[in-house]
Design an enzyme around this catalytic site. Structure first.
Site, PDB file in Angstrom:
ATOM      1  N   CYS A 144      13.102  30.045  11.216  1.00  0.00           N
ATOM      2  CA  CYS A 144      12.021  30.789  12.025  1.00  0.00           C
ATOM      3  C   CYS A 144      12.118  32.558  11.413  1.00  0.00           C
ATOM      4  O   CYS A 144      11.442  33.139  10.535  1.00  0.00           O
ATOM      5  CB  CYS A 144      11.563  31.351  13.830  1.00  0.00           C
ATOM      6  SG  CYS A 144      10.347  29.342  13.579  1.00  0.00           S
ATOM      7  N   CYS A 156      14.613  30.346  16.871  1.00  0.00           N
ATOM      8  CA  CYS A 156      14.731  29.631  16.339  1.00  0.00           C
ATOM      9  C   CYS A 156      14.792  29.833  14.548  1.00  0.00           C
ATOM     10  O   CYS A 156      14.474  31.133  14.444  1.00  0.00           O
ATOM     11  CB  CYS A 156      13.036  29.437  15.723  1.00  0.00           C
ATOM     12  SG  CYS A 156      12.854  27.765  14.154  1.00  0.00           S
TER      13      CYS A 156
END
Length: 171
Positions: free
Chosen positions: A91, A88
């Site tokens: 993230c 991600c």
């Protein structure tokens, strides 16, 4: 009082920054830290955040098998949990902020990371559909959840208003 876990699951319906679909491109995958090994990161040395397994969660945060109908916090300090995935992008962008906060609030707040691909039971329990998702758990009261990447100022505001009183933050 109602089932707090069910309330959290309902609250997570809104979409965030990443969908919970694992990318097939393995080149983007990076090694994750585990509770058995510590990860080293440039500019940080040993990580201040701790990888949280499902079993660790039951011991350190909340044993949902023992208390399925109510929120019973097991910790001794407020907690921030970062639900993330190694693939991600948002993230990865948020990770240094979380690490910085973990160092800044060391001894006042516990910071944990949960890899949703490795800890599917926890991701399902909280209905994680988008990442990053952050769970903010005060010593007393109910946890709050925030989806999507956040800036340092956003984290600071939640920490000051939800986790620590203003007197503790200024010390």
């Amino acid at each position: 009082m109602g089932n707090i876990i069910m309330a959290l699951i309902v609250a997570i319906v809104v979409l965030g920054s990443c969908s919970n679909n694992k990318k097939d491109n393995m080149e983007n995958k990076v090694t994750t830290s585990t509770h058995k090994t510590k990860k080293k990161v440039a500019d940080y040395g040993e990580l201040a955040t701790v990888y949280l397994s499902t079993e660790d969660f039951k011991q350190k945060v909340m044993n949902y098998e023992k208390h399925p109908q109510e929120w019973v916090f097991e910790g001794s300090r407020p907690v921030v949990i970062d639900f993330y995935a190694t693939w991600c992008g948002p993230c990865k962008m948020t990770a240094p902020i979380i690490e910085r906060l973990a160092r800044q609030y060391k001894g006042k707040i516990d910071f944990y990371k949960v890899d949703i691909d490795q800890e599917r039971e926890l991701a399902q329990l909280f209905g994680i559909q988008s990442i990053p998702t952050f769970l903010f758990i005060p010593l007393l009261g109910q946890p709050t959840i925030q989806m999507g990447a956040m800036q340092m100022a956003d984290f600071e505001e939640i920490i000051k208003t939800e986790l620590l009183n203003k007197k503790e933050v200024s010390s």
